[in-house]
Design a protein around this motif. Structure first.
Motif, PDB file in Angstrom:
ATOM      1  N   GLY A 237     -17.273 -37.662 -50.309  1.00  0.00           N
ATOM      2  CA  GLY A 237     -18.530 -38.334 -50.023  1.00  0.00           C
ATOM      3  C   GLY A 237     -18.238 -39.825 -49.964  1.00  0.00           C
ATOM      4  O   GLY A 237     -17.716 -40.393 -50.928  1.00  0.00           O
ATOM      5  N   LEU A 238     -18.538 -40.464 -48.847  1.00  0.00           N
ATOM      6  CA  LEU A 238     -18.091 -41.832 -48.591  1.00  0.00           C
ATOM      7  C   LEU A 238     -19.253 -42.807 -48.530  1.00  0.00           C
ATOM      8  O   LEU A 238     -20.348 -42.483 -48.053  1.00  0.00           O
ATOM      9  CB  LEU A 238     -17.324 -41.885 -47.262  1.00  0.00           C
ATOM     10  CG  LEU A 238     -16.145 -40.906 -47.132  1.00  0.00           C
ATOM     11  CD1 LEU A 238     -15.590 -40.940 -45.715  1.00  0.00           C
ATOM     12  CD2 LEU A 238     -15.059 -41.232 -48.144  1.00  0.00           C
ATOM     13  N   ALA A 239     -19.017 -44.032 -49.013  1.00  0.00           N
ATOM     14  CA  ALA A 239     -19.986 -45.113 -48.925  1.00  0.00           C
ATOM     15  C   ALA A 239     -20.055 -45.624 -47.489  1.00  0.00           C
ATOM     16  O   ALA A 239     -19.160 -45.341 -46.674  1.00  0.00           O
ATOM     17  CB  ALA A 239     -19.592 -46.246 -49.881  1.00  0.00           C
ATOM     18  N   PRO A 240     -21.108 -46.383 -47.149  1.00  0.00           N
ATOM     19  CA  PRO A 240     -21.259 -46.831 -45.752  1.00  0.00           C
ATOM     20  C   PRO A 240     -20.072 -47.614 -45.211  1.00  0.00           C
ATOM     21  O   PRO A 240     -19.781 -47.558 -44.018  1.00  0.00           O
ATOM     22  CB  PRO A 240     -22.519 -47.706 -45.811  1.00  0.00           C
ATOM     23  CG  PRO A 240     -23.296 -47.180 -46.974  1.00  0.00           C
ATOM     24  CD  PRO A 240     -22.273 -46.752 -47.979  1.00  0.00           C
ATOM     25  N   PHE A 246      -6.929 -39.748 -45.576  1.00  0.00           N
ATOM     26  CA  PHE A 246      -6.450 -38.794 -46.583  1.00  0.00           C
ATOM     27  C   PHE A 246      -6.567 -39.349 -47.996  1.00  0.00           C
ATOM     28  O   PHE A 246      -6.861 -38.620 -48.943  1.00  0.00           O
ATOM     29  CB  PHE A 246      -5.001 -38.412 -46.287  1.00  0.00           C
ATOM     30  CG  PHE A 246      -4.476 -37.308 -47.170  1.00  0.00           C
ATOM     31  CD1 PHE A 246      -4.786 -35.985 -46.907  1.00  0.00           C
ATOM     32  CD2 PHE A 246      -3.688 -37.603 -48.281  1.00  0.00           C
ATOM     33  CE1 PHE A 246      -4.311 -34.957 -47.730  1.00  0.00           C
ATOM     34  CE2 PHE A 246      -3.204 -36.586 -49.101  1.00  0.00           C
ATOM     35  CZ  PHE A 246      -3.525 -35.260 -48.820  1.00  0.00           C
ATOM     36  N   GLY A 247      -6.356 -40.657 -48.170  1.00  0.00           N
ATOM     37  CA  GLY A 247      -6.388 -41.237 -49.508  1.00  0.00           C
ATOM     38  C   GLY A 247      -7.741 -41.178 -50.178  1.00  0.00           C
ATOM     39  O   GLY A 247      -7.835 -41.253 -51.412  1.00  0.00           O
ATOM     40  N   THR A 248      -8.834 -41.065 -49.411  1.00  0.00           N
ATOM     41  CA  THR A 248     -10.173 -41.008 -49.995  1.00  0.00           C
ATOM     42  C   THR A 248     -10.656 -39.573 -50.212  1.00  0.00           C
ATOM     43  O   THR A 248     -11.743 -39.374 -50.747  1.00  0.00           O
ATOM     44  CB  THR A 248     -11.175 -41.736 -49.089  1.00  0.00           C
ATOM     45  OG1 THR A 248     -11.216 -41.079 -47.812  1.00  0.00           O
ATOM     46  CG2 THR A 248     -10.789 -43.184 -48.894  1.00  0.00           C
ATOM     47  N   MET A 249      -9.853 -38.590 -49.822  1.00  0.00           N
ATOM     48  CA  MET A 249     -10.289 -37.201 -49.894  1.00  0.00           C
ATOM     49  C   MET A 249      -9.908 -36.560 -51.220  1.00  0.00           C
ATOM     50  O   MET A 249      -8.808 -36.778 -51.739  1.00  0.00           O
ATOM     51  CB  MET A 249      -9.672 -36.405 -48.748  1.00  0.00           C
ATOM     52  CG  MET A 249      -9.901 -36.995 -47.370  1.00  0.00           C
ATOM     53  SD  MET A 249     -11.549 -36.721 -46.750  1.00  0.00           S
ATOM     54  CE  MET A 249     -11.324 -35.115 -45.993  1.00  0.00           C
ATOM     55  N   LYS A 250     -10.820 -35.743 -51.770  1.00  0.00           N
ATOM     56  CA  LYS A 250     -10.540 -34.963 -52.968  1.00  0.00           C
ATOM     57  C   LYS A 250      -9.896 -33.638 -52.561  1.00  0.00           C
ATOM     58  O   LYS A 250     -10.277 -33.036 -51.559  1.00  0.00           O
ATOM     59  CB  LYS A 250     -11.830 -34.695 -53.750  1.00  0.00           C
ATOM     60  CG  LYS A 250     -12.471 -35.943 -54.338  1.00  0.00           C
ATOM     61  CD  LYS A 250     -13.733 -35.583 -55.085  1.00  0.00           C
ATOM     62  CE  LYS A 250     -14.378 -36.797 -55.720  1.00  0.00           C
ATOM     63  NZ  LYS A 250     -13.567 -37.326 -56.835  1.00  0.00           N
TER      64      LYS A 250
END
Length: 288
Positions: A237-240, A246-250
């Motif tokens: 779930g990403l901020a605007p 890949f680095g932001t994915m769980k």
């Protein structure tokens, strides 16, 4: 059929933490016509939790109602497309910690376009076919000075099988101009091991692979196949201002047993999300 043109009515009731009642009248525009109109209404109430860092920080309660109508066309026996308008009213307040001053009431109109393609077979554990759901919704608040906001979501699933093995690949994307996206992650096969509905953002993305092997059959009087399988999941779930990479994915995964019973598919499993612990699951009913 409710009349000579083949009208149908579907009414669904739900009880539990979230309660709802909805009904739709599906009316073809002629005998055998693929075109139809569909007036509908829905009312509901319940509670939802707000998470920060994987922990519940606030519980909000809500009540709401919606009424509207859609014009649509059936696409043979594999799909449906519709567009419609509606009116929405919703009341929200913070329940825990209790805050009477937080109460808010919103009313407004909505416009939407929906596309659905569904050839999955069987519903208990799909082994062939595809599913595609696409929706765009634009909402306008009661205040004429308020800016219109839009939400979009896309869901796709492709099922496959080879011998005793079967499974699917799945992808999901949702985005909102203002506030959280219309889809949330957390729970079995939606970043397994995370708290249900605990991951949100202005953009939500999810991908997974599910693979299971048929290892036996229940007695014919009780149901069908017994499968053992696993899932590999990736989502966020990403901020605007965040970009998808890949680095932001769980990263998550699960293992499960699936039994095709006379009362629907039964799933017993365990899952874990990297950095978020693990959870055991028990489900009765389709969850795809």
């Amino acid at each position: 059929s409710l009349n000579d043109w083949g009208a149908e009515m579907r009414t669904i009731g739900r009880i539990g933490t979230r309660r709802s009642l909805s009904s739709e009248w599906w009316q073809p525009l002629g005998a055998g016509s693929p075109w139809y109109v569909a007036p509908f209404f829905a009312i509901g109430a319940g509670a939802t939790d707000v998470f920060e860092g994987g922990r519940r920080v606030v519980r909000t309660g809500f009540t709401g109602a919606q009424v509207g109508a859609a014009l649509g066309r059936q696409l043979s026996d594999w799909g449906d497309i519709r567009a419609g308008i509606g009116r929405v009213a919703q009341h929200e307040s913070v329940l825990i910690p209790e805050d009477p001053s937080s109460a808010s009431h919103l009313t407004g109109s909505v416009r939407f376009v929906q596309l659905r393609i569904d050839t999955l077979e069987p519903i208990a554990f799909p082994v062939q076919g595809q599913l595609l759901l696409a929706e765009w919704v634009q909402a306008a608040a009661h205040d004429p000075a308020a800016r219109k906001s839009a939400q979009a979501q896309l869901t796709a699933l492709a099922a496959f099988n080879f011998g005793d093995w079967a499974g699917h690949v799945y992808g999901e994307w949702a985005r909102a101009q203002d506030g959280p996206a219309p889809l949330r992650l957390g729970g079995f096969l939606r970043l397994s091991g995370s708290e249900p509905l605990s991951i949100s953002g202005s953009t939500v993305v999810l991908g997974r692979l599910v693979l299971a092997r048929r290892i036996g059959y229940l007695p014919a009087t009780l149901g069908g196949a017994l499968r053992a399988g696993f899932s590999l999941e990736l989502g966020a779930g990403l901020a605007p201002d965040e970009q998808v990479h890949f680095g932001t994915m769980k990263q998550a995964g699960s293992g499960f047993l699936a039994l095709d019973t006379r009362f629907g598919p039964l799933y017993v499993g365990a899952g874990a999300t990297r950095g978020s612990g693990g959870t055991f699951y028990l489900f009765l009913g389709p969850i795809w």
